[in-house]
Design a protein around this motif. Structure first.
Motif, PDB file in Angstrom:
ATOM      1  N   GLY B  36       0.840  -1.193   0.000  1.00 20.34           N
ATOM      2  CA  GLY B  36       0.000   0.000   0.000  1.00 20.34           C
ATOM      3  C   GLY B  36       0.868   1.234   0.000  1.00 20.34           C
ATOM      4  N   SER B  40      -0.619   4.219   4.580  1.00 21.39           N
ATOM      5  CA  SER B  40      -1.867   3.466   4.468  1.00 21.39           C
ATOM      6  C   SER B  40      -2.117   2.572   5.683  1.00 21.39           C
ATOM      7  CB  SER B  40      -1.852   2.624   3.196  1.00 21.39           C
ATOM      8  OG  SER B  40      -0.732   1.776   3.184  1.00 21.39           O
ATOM      9  N   LYS B  42       0.200   0.051   6.920  1.00 19.96           N
ATOM     10  CA  LYS B  42       0.843  -1.266   6.878  1.00 19.96           C
ATOM     11  C   LYS B  42       1.623  -1.541   8.153  1.00 19.96           C
ATOM     12  CE  LYS B  42       3.343  -0.097   3.309  1.00 19.96           C
ATOM     13  NZ  LYS B  42       2.919   1.272   3.046  1.00 19.96           N
ATOM     14  N   GLN B 194       6.005  -3.386  -5.440  1.00 20.65           N
ATOM     15  CA  GLN B 194       4.988  -4.299  -5.961  1.00 20.65           C
ATOM     16  C   GLN B 194       5.583  -5.558  -6.550  1.00 20.65           C
ATOM     17  OE1 GLN B 194       3.218  -2.620  -9.348  1.00 20.65           O
ATOM     18  NE2 GLN B 194       3.120  -0.572  -8.518  1.00 20.65           N
ATOM     19  N   ILE B 206      -3.858  -5.519  -0.346  1.00 19.33           N
ATOM     20  CA  ILE B 206      -3.664  -4.123  -0.724  1.00 19.33           C
ATOM     21  C   ILE B 206      -4.384  -3.227   0.265  1.00 19.33           C
ATOM     22  CG2 ILE B 206      -4.013  -2.423  -2.547  1.00 19.33           C
ATOM     23  CD1 ILE B 206      -3.244  -4.400  -4.446  1.00 19.33           C
ATOM     24  N   LEU B 207      -3.614  -2.344   0.880  1.00 16.88           N
ATOM     25  CA  LEU B 207      -4.187  -1.426   1.861  1.00 16.88           C
ATOM     26  C   LEU B 207      -4.333  -0.038   1.267  1.00 16.88           C
ATOM     27  CD1 LEU B 207      -3.007  -3.621   3.997  1.00 16.88           C
ATOM     28  CD2 LEU B 207      -3.138  -1.687   5.554  1.00 16.88           C
ATOM     29  N   ASP B 208      -5.443   0.582   1.587  1.00 19.46           N
ATOM     30  CA  ASP B 208      -5.655   1.969   1.175  1.00 19.46           C
ATOM     31  C   ASP B 208      -6.330   2.697   2.320  1.00 19.46           C
ATOM     32  OD1 ASP B 208      -5.994   4.320  -0.225  1.00 19.46           O
ATOM     33  OD2 ASP B 208      -7.838   3.639  -1.202  1.00 19.46           O
ATOM     34  N   ALA B 230      -6.889  -0.488  -6.453  1.00 16.73           N
ATOM     35  CA  ALA B 230      -6.096  -1.709  -6.563  1.00 16.73           C
ATOM     36  C   ALA B 230      -5.520  -1.843  -7.967  1.00 16.73           C
ATOM     37  CB  ALA B 230      -6.942  -2.923  -6.194  1.00 16.73           C
ATOM     38  N   PHE B 233      -2.738   0.812  -8.190  1.00 15.76           N
ATOM     39  CA  PHE B 233      -1.577   0.706  -7.315  1.00 15.76           C
ATOM     40  C   PHE B 233      -0.709  -0.485  -7.685  1.00 15.76           C
ATOM     41  CE2 PHE B 233       0.791  -0.305  -3.519  1.00 15.76           C
ATOM     42  CZ  PHE B 233       1.372   0.928  -3.296  1.00 15.76           C
TER      43      PHE B 233
END
Ligand SMILES: Nc1ncnc2c1ncn2[C@@H]1O[C@H](COP(=O)(O)OP(=O)(O)OP(=O)(O)O)[C@@H](O)[C@H]1O
Ligand SMILES: [Mg+2]
Lengths: 304, 349
Positions: B36, B40, B42, B194, B206-208, B230, B233
């Protein structure tokens, strides 16, 4: 002229074409070191040398008695064996004060580093350093107010337990150590603080993730890593404490006879500067011997 | 070896929600990446699992135990930090033995475990050195040995490789994966990278802004992104927006685009994501979806050619083409692009 042109040729392409030949290295080195060595000479070596000279004289050179060169001042500990006991007491006073300062100062520094962030930390540090900036005499006398019979401490006790006797510890060695710890603690907090702030948080977190609780972190991580701070703090405290005379005199009363007070007496009361000087140097030698032994043990301890 | 469950975890710092209602499971022996943008959440999520941060709400389960109120030292976790965090006053062997000592393993037994762990990270014979005498990559391998020697329930890594240079980093990725496979440790790995996430992981999350927007196998997350975020990113995407019309999508310029994704009812607004490498230059037998666009920029990168294009109505597009026949299109040329409905993904905004 020729040389100048040569130098110019060499420096061609540098930013400033007028740049002269650089000074020889030794000139700048000397110039840079001069303030340090000048200060050391003025503030340390000159007074020390004067005192060393005094310690070999038979009498203070300001009186009417003729002054001769002699080693007799250095026999004081043999001629007056009670000085040995005083010396020992002074060392013990230094030992206990340093020990308490080390324990309290280290814990305070840990609390300061770990428990607070940002601005509060600096504010607390200033508060801790405050006793440092107050007049030493005022600081010590205020302790007599607290510790004397019917002083603040007694009053506090009598509010809780009206029938209790006095717990005055004024004019005991405890009072002296208490006053000294109060006065010298900031040194230890500062040196430990400086050593502790450099420890990366992740190191402590790594230890915790591996199963270490706070006391293991203290003994296995913080103390060994902050050892340089503890040692320099101890040196900074031990030396002035065993030579201190104000706290023993005011808070110790009759039991407050230490090397510090004896030496001070030689200079102010007995007007025997040579004896005072020789006692000072003997004390210095003993302290250096202690540190030499100690650092040897430390070195062997860390190497093994 | 155990699984880790996070249930309805939330965390706020002051007025700012950092994590919102995080619920997910990290399966036994799996390697999951948390991916992320910066900020975000993590690290916060990882540190909540480790026990350094207490969540405001929700529970953490390691195996069958609720560890929400168990302090860090009682959770049996292995952790690796970006800064290595080796104990500088101890030798390598003492560093690795630290966790064993805490578990009462001493002497010969500890020495054997330490040797085995150092062997696993290919640092046999380095036991008597101090951390300072090792390179960054070696130090990070010691940190890994120290974390795995205690047989933790879960291995937590917060960008452990980002301090290493590119080559060393790739080497360490391979090592890490090998060791994770050999030890079978449930692993949670925070990264910005990534490619690293895709190549290493069994699962990518995936963190947002404090939410897990998608979690799944790398292939699924890449091929079937659920949200615009997603899709954007993780990799590159072209986005087309329009309205649903008879099971297809009509763009604002009138073009009709077909998608295999489930679409909402007639008249609804949708956004479609198409990967730039899934588009190709239209030929006779091309796919049903087509758009014409003018090339504005050509980026020549050896095996891959990237084109930046623009449709007549000003929509920017990207196209990645294999450099197969050595033919490079010129800037200013107008081309026809085509792609399949299968690769046309409807994403939530
Ligand atoms: N102790 C704290 N106090 C206040 N806010 C915090 C604190 N720790 C983190 N935050 C905020 O929480 C949010 C998430 O932080 P976190 O460190 O989890 O992000 P991250 O995804 O790890 O980012 P990065 O990729 O940059 O490491 C950020 O907006 C950060 O500012
Ligand atoms: Mg982070």
């Amino acid at each position: 002229m020729q040389n100048d042109q040569l130098a110019l040729a060499q420096t061609r392409g540098s930013v400033d074409p007028r740049v002269k030949r650089p000074l020889p290295a030794w000139v700048s080195t000397t110039a840079l070191l001069l303030p340090t060595y000048g200060w050391l000479t003025l503030a340390v070596f000159l007074p020390l040398l004067t005192m060393l000279a005094f310690s070999f004289m038979s009498a203070t050179p300001m009186g009417k008695t003729p002054v001769e060169f002699t080693l007799k001042q250095y026999r004081a500990f043999i001629d007056q064996p009670y000085l040995l006991r005083i010396g020992f007491n002074s060392l013990m006073m230094g030992f206990w004060t340093t020990l308490f300062c080390a324990i309290l100062g280290f814990l305070a520094a840990v609390a300061l580093v770990r428990a607070t962030v940002g601005k509060t930390r600096e504010a607390l540090l200033v508060l801790i350093l405050l006793p440092f900036w107050t007049n030493g005499l005022v600081r010590v006398f205020s302790w007599t107010m607290v510790l004397r019979e019917n002083g603040f401490l007694d009053n506090l006790l009598h509010m809780v337990a009206p029938d209790a006797g006095s717990i005055s510890i004024l004019y005991t060695r405890y009072a002296v150590v208490l006053g000294l710890v109060h006065g010298y603690l900031p040194y230890m907090i500062l040196t430990c603080y400086i050593a502790l702030v450099t420890i990366d948080d992740a190191i402590i977190e790594a230890a915790a993730s591996l199963g270490a609780r706070w006391w293991t972190i203290l003994y296995k991580i913080l103390i060994p890593m902050a050892a340089p701070g503890l040692i320099s703090g101890a040196v900074l405290i031990f030396i002035p404490v065993i030579g201190s005379f104000m706290e023993p005199r005011i808070l110790g009363g009759r039991v407050g006879v230490t090397m510090g007070t004896v030496i001070e007496d030689q200079f102010t009361q007995a007007f025997n500067w040579p004896l005072g000087a020789s006692l000072s140097f003997t004390l210095l030698a003993v302290v250096l011997a202690i540190f030499a032994t100690f650092s040897g043990i430390l070195r062997r301890g860390t190497a093994g | 070896m155990t699984n880790v469950k996070v249930k309805s975890v939330a965390k706020t710092y002051g007025p700012i929600p950092v994590l919102t209602d995080i619920s997910t499971e990290f399966e036994e022996g799996s390697f999951t990446s948390l991916l992320g943008p910066s900020g975000s959440g993590k690290t916060t999520l990882l540190r909540i699992i480790a026990g350094f941060i207490k969540p405001d709400e929700g529970i953490i389960m390691i195996g069958n135990n609720d560890v929400t109120n168990v302090p860090v030292w009682g959770r049996n976790i292995g952790m690796m930090f970006q800064s290595y965090a080796l104990f500088p006053h101890m030798t390598i062997a003492q560093n690795v033995a630290f966790g064993l000592e805490r578990r009462g393993i001493k002497g010969e037994a500890a020495r054997k475990e330490v040797d085995r762990a150092l062997e696993m990270v290919r640092l046999s014979g380095f036991g008597d050195r101090t951390p300072k005498q090792l390179s960054g990559g070696q130090q990070q391998r010691v940190a890994l040995a120290r974390a795995i020697v205690i047989k933790p329930s879960v291995l937590l890594l917060d960008e452990p490789l980002s301090a290493l240079d590119r080559r060393l980093r790739q080497e360490m990725q391979v090592e890490l994966l090998r060791i994770q496979r050999e030890s079978g440790l449930t692993t949670i790995f925070v990264t910005h990278d990534q490619e690293e996430a895709l190549t290493l992981s069994d699962k990518v999350a995936i963190l947002d802004r404090g939410r897990i927007v998608q979690i799944g196998e790398p292939e699924t997350v890449y091929e079937r992104p659920l949200t615009r975020f997603a899709a954007e990113f993780l990799g590159d995407s072209n986005f087309l927006s329009g309205k649903v019309e008879n099971g297809a999508v009509r763009l604002s310029n009138g073009t009709v685009v077909r998608s295999d994704s489930a679409l909402p009812g007639n008249g609804a607004d949708v956004t479609l994501a198409i990967r730039p490498e899934k588009m190709s230059l239209a030929t006779a037998d091309s796919q049903p979806n087509r758009l014409s666009a003018r090339i504005t920029t050509v980026i020549y990168a050896g095996p891959v050619l990237s084109y930046i294009l623009e449709t007549p109505d000003g929509l920017p597009l990207k196209l990645f083409a294999q450099n197969r026949d050595g033919r490079v299109l010129r800037e200013g040329e107008t081309v026809s692009l085509s792609w399949s409905p299968e690769h046309t993904i409807a994403v939530a905004n």
